[in-house]
Design an enzyme around this catalytic site. Structure first.
Site, PDB file in Angstrom:
ATOM      1  N   LEU A 174      28.615  19.192 -12.647  1.00  0.00           N
ATOM      2  CA  LEU A 174      27.624  18.203 -12.223  1.00  0.00           C
ATOM      3  C   LEU A 174      26.268  18.620 -12.788  1.00  0.00           C
ATOM      4  CD1 LEU A 174      28.628  17.759  -8.458  1.00  0.00           C
ATOM      5  CD2 LEU A 174      29.131  16.215 -10.361  1.00  0.00           C
ATOM      6  N   GLU A 195      24.487  15.951  -0.628  1.00  0.00           N
ATOM      7  CA  GLU A 195      25.191  14.845  -1.300  1.00  0.00           C
ATOM      8  C   GLU A 195      26.668  15.212  -1.431  1.00  0.00           C
ATOM      9  OE1 GLU A 195      26.735  11.846  -3.446  1.00  0.00           O
ATOM     10  OE2 GLU A 195      26.853  13.846  -4.284  1.00  0.00           O
TER      11      GLU A 195
HETATM   12  N1  NAP Z   1      28.813  12.708 -10.568  1.00  0.00           N
HETATM   13  C1  NAP Z   1      30.048  12.482 -10.132  1.00  0.00           C
HETATM   14  O1  NAP Z   1      30.230  11.803  -9.099  1.00  0.00           O
HETATM   15  C2  NAP Z   1      31.214  13.031 -10.884  1.00  0.00           C
HETATM   16  C3  NAP Z   1      32.522  12.741 -10.461  1.00  0.00           C
HETATM   17  C4  NAP Z   1      33.591  13.238 -11.211  1.00  0.00           C
HETATM   18  C5  NAP Z   1      33.347  14.007 -12.324  1.00  0.00           C
HETATM   19  N2  NAP Z   1      32.071  14.280 -12.695  1.00  0.00           N
HETATM   20  C6  NAP Z   1      31.785  15.052 -13.910  1.00  0.00           C
HETATM   21  O2  NAP Z   1      32.379  14.342 -15.002  1.00  0.00           O
HETATM   22  C7  NAP Z   1      32.911  15.266 -15.965  1.00  0.00           C
HETATM   23  C8  NAP Z   1      34.412  15.073 -16.091  1.00  0.00           C
HETATM   24  O3  NAP Z   1      34.716  13.706 -16.327  1.00  0.00           O
HETATM   25  P1  NAP Z   1      35.249  13.172 -17.740  1.00  0.00           P
HETATM   26  O4  NAP Z   1      34.959  11.725 -17.781  1.00  0.00           O
HETATM   27  O5  NAP Z   1      34.715  14.027 -18.853  1.00  0.00           O
HETATM   28  O6  NAP Z   1      36.816  13.449 -17.666  1.00  0.00           O
HETATM   29  P2  NAP Z   1      37.976  12.987 -16.623  1.00  0.00           P
HETATM   30  O7  NAP Z   1      38.019  11.510 -16.506  1.00  0.00           O
HETATM   31  O8  NAP Z   1      37.908  13.775 -15.394  1.00  0.00           O
HETATM   32  O9  NAP Z   1      39.250  13.497 -17.441  1.00  0.00           O
HETATM   33  C9  NAP Z   1      39.600  12.864 -18.637  1.00  0.00           C
HETATM   34  C10 NAP Z   1      41.088  12.975 -18.797  1.00  0.00           C
HETATM   35  O10 NAP Z   1      41.738  12.300 -17.722  1.00  0.00           O
HETATM   36  C11 NAP Z   1      42.942  11.691 -18.178  1.00  0.00           C
HETATM   37  N3  NAP Z   1      42.927  10.246 -17.913  1.00  0.00           N
HETATM   38  C12 NAP Z   1      43.839   9.545 -17.187  1.00  0.00           C
HETATM   39  N4  NAP Z   1      43.538   8.262 -17.083  1.00  0.00           N
HETATM   40  C13 NAP Z   1      42.404   8.094 -17.767  1.00  0.00           C
HETATM   41  C14 NAP Z   1      41.598   6.972 -18.021  1.00  0.00           C
HETATM   42  N5  NAP Z   1      41.880   5.746 -17.555  1.00  0.00           N
HETATM   43  N6  NAP Z   1      40.475   7.156 -18.745  1.00  0.00           N
HETATM   44  C15 NAP Z   1      40.146   8.383 -19.210  1.00  0.00           C
HETATM   45  N7  NAP Z   1      40.876   9.501 -18.988  1.00  0.00           N
HETATM   46  C16 NAP Z   1      42.001   9.342 -18.265  1.00  0.00           C
HETATM   47  C17 NAP Z   1      43.051  12.049 -19.645  1.00  0.00           C
HETATM   48  O11 NAP Z   1      43.777  13.272 -19.651  1.00  0.00           O
HETATM   49  P3  NAP Z   1      44.795  13.657 -20.844  1.00  0.00           P
HETATM   50  O12 NAP Z   1      43.936  13.819 -22.065  1.00  0.00           O
HETATM   51  O13 NAP Z   1      45.426  14.908 -20.381  1.00  0.00           O
HETATM   52  O14 NAP Z   1      45.763  12.489 -20.936  1.00  0.00           O
HETATM   53  C18 NAP Z   1      41.623  12.323 -20.059  1.00  0.00           C
HETATM   54  O15 NAP Z   1      41.494  13.180 -21.165  1.00  0.00           O
HETATM   55  C19 NAP Z   1      32.521  16.645 -15.447  1.00  0.00           C
HETATM   56  O16 NAP Z   1      31.260  17.008 -15.987  1.00  0.00           O
HETATM   57  C20 NAP Z   1      32.403  16.426 -13.941  1.00  0.00           C
HETATM   58  O17 NAP Z   1      31.571  17.392 -13.330  1.00  0.00           O
HETATM   59  C21 NAP Z   1      31.020  13.816 -11.989  1.00  0.00           C
END
Ligand code: NAP
Length: 184
Positions: A22, A29
């Site tokens: 984050l 929060e």
């Molecule tokens: N501020 C908030 O409320 C909040 C909440 C959550 C996360 N975060 C932050 O967000 C970041 C992580 O999120 P991210 O977006 O990079 O990754 P993510 O969505 O957590 O993970 C991406 C992976 O999820 C799988 N996946 C399955 N269905 C999917 C879909 N419909 N779209 C995309 N991916 C899908 C895929 O895995 P495979 O490649 O293995 O198929 C993809 O590579 C971190 O920095 C975390 O701290 C913040």
């Protein structure tokens, strides 16, 4: 049809993450996130948190799986062997929801929460299963590499219930507000 809610904290430039973490540290929060996603109406049930692979990995090792909730990870790259036994793994959101809808799990499932990240939020918001968005609007800009997708036009803001503190919140000089939007 089993529905779900989305929950996210989003800063002024629509960021949600940086370097797999984050971009901010807001204890109260995060407590709201825990309280909201854990709260159950029927004590015989447990809520579900559904997240992408990178969000699961972003949770500190000693805090995952998230306690008192059934954790579901979406990934095509991971295998179940890489996850604790009590964490479910599915290749995509709809497959996960269809499994949760099966009778053996359905009767144990409370509220289903989509907890990120970016692509999972996008898929979730466009699904007819999506009921509400619980968005914390953080009133500051942060350097981010992961962003919240555009909210579709068919969501409208509703008044938060007693479970969501109203008005501006503040922690360490950073202001934020809890918002709830519902699909028309
Ligand atoms: N501020 C908030 O409320 C909040 C909440 C959550 C996360 N975060 C932050 O967000 C970041 C992580 O999120 P991210 O977006 O990079 O990754 P993510 O969505 O957590 O993970 C991406 C992976 O999820 C799988 N996946 C399955 N269905 C999917 C879909 N419909 N779209 C995309 N991916 C899908 C895929 O895995 P495979 O490649 O293995 O198929 C993809 O590579 C971190 O920095 C975390 O701290 C913040």
């Amino acid at each position: 049809m089993l529905k779900f809610n989305v929950i996210a904290a989003v800063c002024q430039n629509f960021g949600i993450g940086l370097n797999g973490d984050l971009p901010w540290s807001l204890k109260s929060e995060y407590e709201y996130f825990t309280r909201t996603t854990t709260h159950i109406y029927d004590t015989a049930k447990q809520n579900v948190v559904i997240m992408g692979r990178l969000t699961y990995i972003s949770i500190h090792e000693d805090q995952r799986p998230l306690a008192e909730r059934l954790n579901v990870v979406l990934s095509t790259a991971m295998t179940s062997a890489e996850l604790p036994e009590n964490v479910l793994l599915f290749p995509n959101l709809e497959t996960a929801m269809q499994r949760l809808e099966q009778e053996d799990l359905r009767k144990k499932v409370g509220t289903v929460w989509i907890v990120g990240g970016s692509g999972v939020y996008k898929e979730a918001m466009s699904s007819p299963r999506c009921h509400r968005l619980y968005i914390t609007r953080i009133k500051k800009e942060y350097k981010c590499d992961t962003f919240f997708p555009k909210i579709p036009m068919d969501f409208i803001e509703i008044h938060p219930g007693p479970e969501s503190p109203r008005g501006l919140q503040e922690e360490n000089g950073i202001q934020y507000e809890f918002k709830i939007l519902e699909k028309l």
